[in-house]
Every structure is written in C-alpha cells, then in structure tokens.
Scaffold this motif. Structure first.
Motif, PDB file in Angstrom:
ATOM      1  N   ASP A  39       8.142 -13.271   5.977  1.00  0.00           N
ATOM      2  CA  ASP A  39       8.906 -12.056   6.269  1.00  0.00           C
ATOM      3  C   ASP A  39       8.548 -10.931   5.297  1.00  0.00           C
ATOM      4  N   LYS A  40       8.399 -11.258   4.030  1.00  0.00           N
ATOM      5  CA  LYS A  40       8.018 -10.253   3.038  1.00  0.00           C
ATOM      6  C   LYS A  40       6.628  -9.712   3.343  1.00  0.00           C
ATOM      7  N   THR A  41       5.725 -10.600   3.736  1.00  0.00           N
ATOM      8  CA  THR A  41       4.360 -10.194   4.046  1.00  0.00           C
ATOM      9  C   THR A  41       4.330  -9.210   5.202  1.00  0.00           C
ATOM     10  N   VAL A  42       5.095  -9.485   6.236  1.00  0.00           N
ATOM     11  CA  VAL A  42       5.163  -8.577   7.387  1.00  0.00           C
ATOM     12  C   VAL A  42       5.761  -7.235   6.955  1.00  0.00           C
ATOM     13  N   GLY A  43       6.786  -7.261   6.131  1.00  0.00           N
ATOM     14  CA  GLY A  43       7.390  -6.030   5.633  1.00  0.00           C
ATOM     15  C   GLY A  43       6.406  -5.211   4.813  1.00  0.00           C
ATOM     16  N   GLU A  44       5.637  -5.872   3.964  1.00  0.00           N
ATOM     17  CA  GLU A  44       4.633  -5.173   3.149  1.00  0.00           C
ATOM     18  C   GLU A  44       3.542  -4.582   4.038  1.00  0.00           C
ATOM     19  N   GLU A  45       3.160  -5.330   5.072  1.00  0.00           N
ATOM     20  CA  GLU A  45       2.171  -4.816   6.032  1.00  0.00           C
ATOM     21  C   GLU A  45       2.681  -3.523   6.674  1.00  0.00           C
ATOM     22  N   MET A  46       3.928  -3.520   7.107  1.00  0.00           N
ATOM     23  CA  MET A  46       4.507  -2.326   7.738  1.00  0.00           C
ATOM     24  C   MET A  46       4.559  -1.157   6.758  1.00  0.00           C
ATOM     25  N   ASP A  47       4.969  -1.427   5.509  1.00  0.00           N
ATOM     26  CA  ASP A  47       5.036  -0.363   4.508  1.00  0.00           C
ATOM     27  C   ASP A  47       3.658   0.258   4.259  1.00  0.00           C
ATOM     28  N   LEU A  48       2.648  -0.585   4.056  1.00  0.00           N
ATOM     29  CA  LEU A  48       1.301  -0.072   3.824  1.00  0.00           C
ATOM     30  C   LEU A  48       0.775   0.687   5.041  1.00  0.00           C
ATOM     31  N   SER A  49       1.065   0.181   6.225  1.00  0.00           N
ATOM     32  CA  SER A  49       0.581   0.815   7.453  1.00  0.00           C
ATOM     33  C   SER A  49       1.116   2.230   7.625  1.00  0.00           C
ATOM     34  N   HIS A  50       2.297   2.493   7.074  1.00  0.00           N
ATOM     35  CA  HIS A  50       2.849   3.851   7.160  1.00  0.00           C
ATOM     36  C   HIS A  50       1.994   4.849   6.373  1.00  0.00           C
ATOM     37  N   GLY A  51       1.238   4.375   5.411  1.00  0.00           N
ATOM     38  CA  GLY A  51       0.382   5.258   4.623  1.00  0.00           C
ATOM     39  C   GLY A  51      -1.010   5.443   5.193  1.00  0.00           C
ATOM     40  N   LEU A  52      -1.347   4.721   6.252  1.00  0.00           N
ATOM     41  CA  LEU A  52      -2.698   4.799   6.819  1.00  0.00           C
ATOM     42  C   LEU A  52      -3.133   6.209   7.215  1.00  0.00           C
ATOM     43  N   PRO A  53      -2.249   7.058   7.767  1.00  0.00           N
ATOM     44  CA  PRO A  53      -2.715   8.408   8.131  1.00  0.00           C
ATOM     45  C   PRO A  53      -3.217   9.218   6.930  1.00  0.00           C
ATOM     46  N   PHE A  54      -2.833   8.845   5.726  1.00  0.00           N
ATOM     47  CA  PHE A  54      -3.230   9.579   4.528  1.00  0.00           C
ATOM     48  C   PHE A  54      -4.377   8.896   3.774  1.00  0.00           C
ATOM     49  N   ALA A  55      -4.845   7.760   4.289  1.00  0.00           N
ATOM     50  CA  ALA A  55      -5.917   7.009   3.635  1.00  0.00           C
ATOM     51  C   ALA A  55      -7.251   7.735   3.814  1.00  0.00           C
ATOM     52  N   PRO A  56      -8.196   7.520   2.889  1.00  0.00           N
ATOM     53  CA  PRO A  56      -9.483   8.203   2.980  1.00  0.00           C
ATOM     54  C   PRO A  56     -10.383   7.705   4.118  1.00  0.00           C
ATOM     55  N   GLN A  57     -10.046   6.567   4.698  1.00  0.00           N
ATOM     56  CA  GLN A  57     -10.839   6.027   5.802  1.00  0.00           C
ATOM     57  C   GLN A  57      -9.956   5.164   6.688  1.00  0.00           C
ATOM     58  N   LYS A  58     -10.469   4.863   7.870  1.00  0.00           N
ATOM     59  CA  LYS A  58      -9.755   3.972   8.788  1.00  0.00           C
ATOM     60  C   LYS A  58      -9.720   2.574   8.170  1.00  0.00           C
ATOM     61  N   MET A  59      -8.585   1.907   8.309  1.00  0.00           N
ATOM     62  CA  MET A  59      -8.410   0.576   7.734  1.00  0.00           C
ATOM     63  C   MET A  59      -7.430  -0.208   8.593  1.00  0.00           C
ATOM     64  N   ILE A  60      -7.707  -1.481   8.771  1.00  0.00           N
ATOM     65  CA  ILE A  60      -6.784  -2.368   9.465  1.00  0.00           C
ATOM     66  C   ILE A  60      -6.039  -3.170   8.398  1.00  0.00           C
ATOM     67  N   ILE A  61      -4.721  -3.175   8.486  1.00  0.00           N
ATOM     68  CA  ILE A  61      -3.901  -3.956   7.561  1.00  0.00           C
ATOM     69  C   ILE A  61      -3.052  -4.894   8.399  1.00  0.00           C
ATOM     70  N   LYS A  62      -3.063  -6.182   8.034  1.00  0.00           N
ATOM     71  CA  LYS A  62      -2.243  -7.129   8.796  1.00  0.00           C
ATOM     72  C   LYS A  62      -1.808  -8.304   7.943  1.00  0.00           C
ATOM     73  N   ALA A  63      -0.674  -8.867   8.331  1.00  0.00           N
ATOM     74  CA  ALA A  63      -0.218 -10.125   7.753  1.00  0.00           C
ATOM     75  C   ALA A  63      -0.986 -11.227   8.465  1.00  0.00           C
ATOM     76  N   GLY A  64      -1.463 -12.203   7.720  1.00  0.00           N
ATOM     77  CA  GLY A  64      -2.287 -13.231   8.351  1.00  0.00           C
ATOM     78  C   GLY A  64      -2.070 -14.606   7.763  1.00  0.00           C
ATOM     79  N   GLU A  65      -3.006 -15.471   8.103  1.00  0.00           N
ATOM     80  CA  GLU A  65      -3.002 -16.868   7.655  1.00  0.00           C
ATOM     81  C   GLU A  65      -4.345 -17.173   7.003  1.00  0.00           C
ATOM     82  N   TYR A  66      -4.466 -18.350   6.443  1.00  0.00           N
ATOM     83  CA  TYR A  66      -5.680 -18.715   5.716  1.00  0.00           C
ATOM     84  C   TYR A  66      -6.931 -18.755   6.574  1.00  0.00           C
TER      85      TYR A  66
END
Length: 139
Positions: A39-66
């Motif tokens: 749950d924390k990982t998904v929350g952190e993914e959402m928080d970081l994703s909100h900053g993507l429009p201001f990032a210097p390049q396109k980036m995919i951020i996701k919560a995942g598994e090994y």
C-alpha cells in the motif's frame, strides 16, 4: 537505445529520496518501486507520478514485483530496518542480513544480470551479503 530501467527496493526515507532525485534529474526511462508494504509503495508511486509533468524527460513510474528486475540495468536496495537507540551495529547487521539475503535471492530469481547498488546499513556488511548471495562479479 536500450530502455534505462531502475528498480528501487525499499520505499522508506532513503529510497524515496533517491526516487525523487531520479525524477528531477532524468536519465531513467522507467522506475519500478518494490517494498514489503504494498500500500505504501502504491501511494509513493502516485505521489511521484504527480510530479511527472515537471520532470526533465518522460518517465514511467510504477509499483512492481521482483520479476520486474529481469530487464533492469540497475537495482538499488535501500530496504532494511533502521538502527534503534542502544542497538549495536552487529545486532543491526544480524537483522538486516536476513532481509538483504531474501531481497537478493528474489532479485536473482528474476534472471537479473545488472548492477546492484546497496544503500542499507551497515552498508559495508550489507554490500558483502549481496555480493555473496547474488554471485555477481564485484565490478
């Protein structure tokens, strides 16, 4: 050009500081977050994703598994418990060794063959554990 993929294991203070820096600096096409607390990982993914429009390049951020480690160039391990007041470095090492061994086994089971960076305390001992368990060359 090959996709620049980083997997970050551990979404605590150190892990999320690294993730935030990667978001702001660029150089990573895909960032995968892994933590025992899903749950924390998904929350952190959402928080970081909100900053993507201001990032210097396109980036995919996701919560995942090994299994996501298989095609990553770099895996950064920041997971582990913090040192408690009065706890010796050796006591911390015993606990974090078990955690590091399990994480490394999961990474290697994916077929990973890249670079592992360790940022978990005690960092010298945890790096040694990862090197021995992974079987990857020192360099």
């Amino acid at each position: 050009m090959k996709k620049r993929k980083v997997v970050l294991v551990g979404t605590g203070f150190v892990g999320m500081s690294m993730a935030y820096a990667m978001l702001n600096r660029g150089g990573v096409d895909e960032l995968v977050l892994i933590d025992i607390n899903k749950d924390k990982t998904v929350g952190e993914e959402m928080d970081l994703s909100h900053g993507l429009p201001f990032a210097p390049q396109k980036m995919i951020i996701k919560a995942g598994e090994y299994d996501e480690c298989k095609d990553a160039q770099v895996v950064v391990i920041t997971a582990g418990i913090p040192q408690k007041p009065g706890q010796s470095r050796l006591e911390l090492a015993q606990t974090n060794t078990k955690i590091m061994k399990e994480i490394t086994e999961n990474i290697m089971a994916s077929g990973f063959n890249g670079i592992i960076i360790v940022a978990s305390n005690p960092v010298d001992l945890m790096t040694y554990v990862v090197a021995k368990v992974s079987g990857l060359p020192k360099n």
